[in-house]
Design a protein around this motif. Structure first.
Motif, PDB file in Angstrom:
ATOM      1  N   TYR A   1      37.001  16.563  43.329  1.00 58.39           N
ATOM      2  CA  TYR A   1      37.308  15.889  42.068  1.00 58.39           C
ATOM      3  C   TYR A   1      36.913  16.772  40.881  1.00 58.39           C
ATOM      4  O   TYR A   1      37.664  16.936  39.933  1.00 58.39           O
ATOM      5  CB  TYR A   1      36.582  14.546  41.949  1.00 58.39           C
ATOM      6  N   GLY A   2      35.705  17.321  40.948  1.00 57.41           N
ATOM      7  CA  GLY A   2      35.214  18.184  39.870  1.00 57.41           C
ATOM      8  C   GLY A   2      36.071  19.429  39.705  1.00 57.41           C
ATOM      9  O   GLY A   2      36.367  19.849  38.582  1.00 57.41           O
TER      10      GLY A   2
ATOM     11  N   ARG B   1      39.413  18.361  38.068  1.00 56.43           N
ATOM     12  CA  ARG B   1      39.219  18.015  36.647  1.00 56.43           C
ATOM     13  C   ARG B   1      39.034  19.283  35.817  1.00 56.43           C
ATOM     14  O   ARG B   1      39.609  19.415  34.732  1.00 56.43           O
ATOM     15  CB  ARG B   1      38.036  17.072  36.476  1.00 56.43           C
ATOM     16  N   ALA B   2      38.230  20.231  36.315  1.00 54.99           N
ATOM     17  CA  ALA B   2      38.006  21.489  35.593  1.00 54.99           C
ATOM     18  C   ALA B   2      39.302  22.294  35.494  1.00 54.99           C
ATOM     19  O   ALA B   2      39.628  22.848  34.442  1.00 54.99           O
ATOM     20  CB  ALA B   2      36.917  22.311  36.291  1.00 54.99           C
TER      21      ALA B   2
ATOM     22  N   ARG C   1      42.468  21.160  35.727  1.00 55.62           N
ATOM     23  CA  ARG C   1      43.442  20.469  34.874  1.00 55.62           C
ATOM     24  C   ARG C   1      43.011  20.497  33.410  1.00 55.62           C
ATOM     25  O   ARG C   1      43.847  20.450  32.518  1.00 55.62           O
ATOM     26  CB  ARG C   1      43.640  19.015  35.322  1.00 55.62           C
ATOM     27  N   GLY C   2      41.724  20.613  33.162  1.00 54.31           N
ATOM     28  CA  GLY C   2      41.217  20.666  31.795  1.00 54.31           C
ATOM     29  C   GLY C   2      41.569  21.945  31.060  1.00 54.31           C
ATOM     30  O   GLY C   2      41.453  22.023  29.844  1.00 54.31           O
TER      31      GLY C   2
ATOM     32  N   ALA D   1      41.947  12.524  39.048  1.00 57.92           N
ATOM     33  CA  ALA D   1      41.340  13.850  38.833  1.00 57.92           C
ATOM     34  C   ALA D   1      42.398  14.931  38.675  1.00 57.92           C
ATOM     35  O   ALA D   1      42.097  16.040  38.234  1.00 57.92           O
ATOM     36  CB  ALA D   1      40.407  14.191  39.990  1.00 57.92           C
ATOM     37  N   GLY D   2      43.639  14.624  39.063  1.00 56.28           N
ATOM     38  CA  GLY D   2      44.709  15.613  38.890  1.00 56.28           C
ATOM     39  C   GLY D   2      45.457  15.985  40.148  1.00 56.28           C
ATOM     40  O   GLY D   2      46.281  16.898  40.130  1.00 56.28           O
TER      41      GLY D   2
END
Length: 126
Positions: free
Chosen positions: A65-66, A69-70, A72-73, A99-100
């Motif tokens: 998930y992390g 998210r990173a 996609r951010g 989360a993407g």
């Protein structure tokens, strides 16, 4: 590796799972790179371009998930991602998509199932 070969990053803390997914993908003609956790995967995305991400959920240092998210951010053009996990509840699927992730598969993944989703996400005919 020829320039038409799609490059997939496999992110999983279990070496046996990475080898299993890699053998399926390489046998189908894809190039594969491995990372043992989300942090290592993020580092690899700084030095190489990937056409697709195959990401486990539960990993040390940075979970799937992390990582997503990173990734996609960052914005910009994004390769699709498949979240693969032993967690098979609807809530896990929703978290992955939030989360993407573009798709969610429960382990163990059957080779035909994985290749069908990979082909579809890479714009081919399944």
């Amino acid at each position: 590796m020829n320039k038409d070969c799609k490059h997939i990053l496999i992110v999983d803390d279990a070496a046996t799972v990475r080898m299993y997914h890699r053998s399926i993908l390489e046998e189908a003609g894809y190039a594969a790179t491995e990372a043992a956790n989300g942090l290592e995967a993020l580092e690899k995305t700084m030095t190489a371009d990937f056409d697709l991400y195959l990401v486990d959920v539960n990993m040390p240092q940075m979970d799937g998930y992390g990582f997503l998210r990173a990734l996609r951010g960052r914005g910009g053009a994004q390769a699709p991602a498949i979240m693969v996990s032993t967690e098979a509840e609807d809530g896990d699927r929703r978290l992955a998509l939030a989360a993407g992730a573009n798709h969610y598969l429960a382990k163990p993944v059957r080779p035909q199932q994985l290749l069908r989703i990979v082909t579809l996400l890479l714009g081919g005919q399944a």
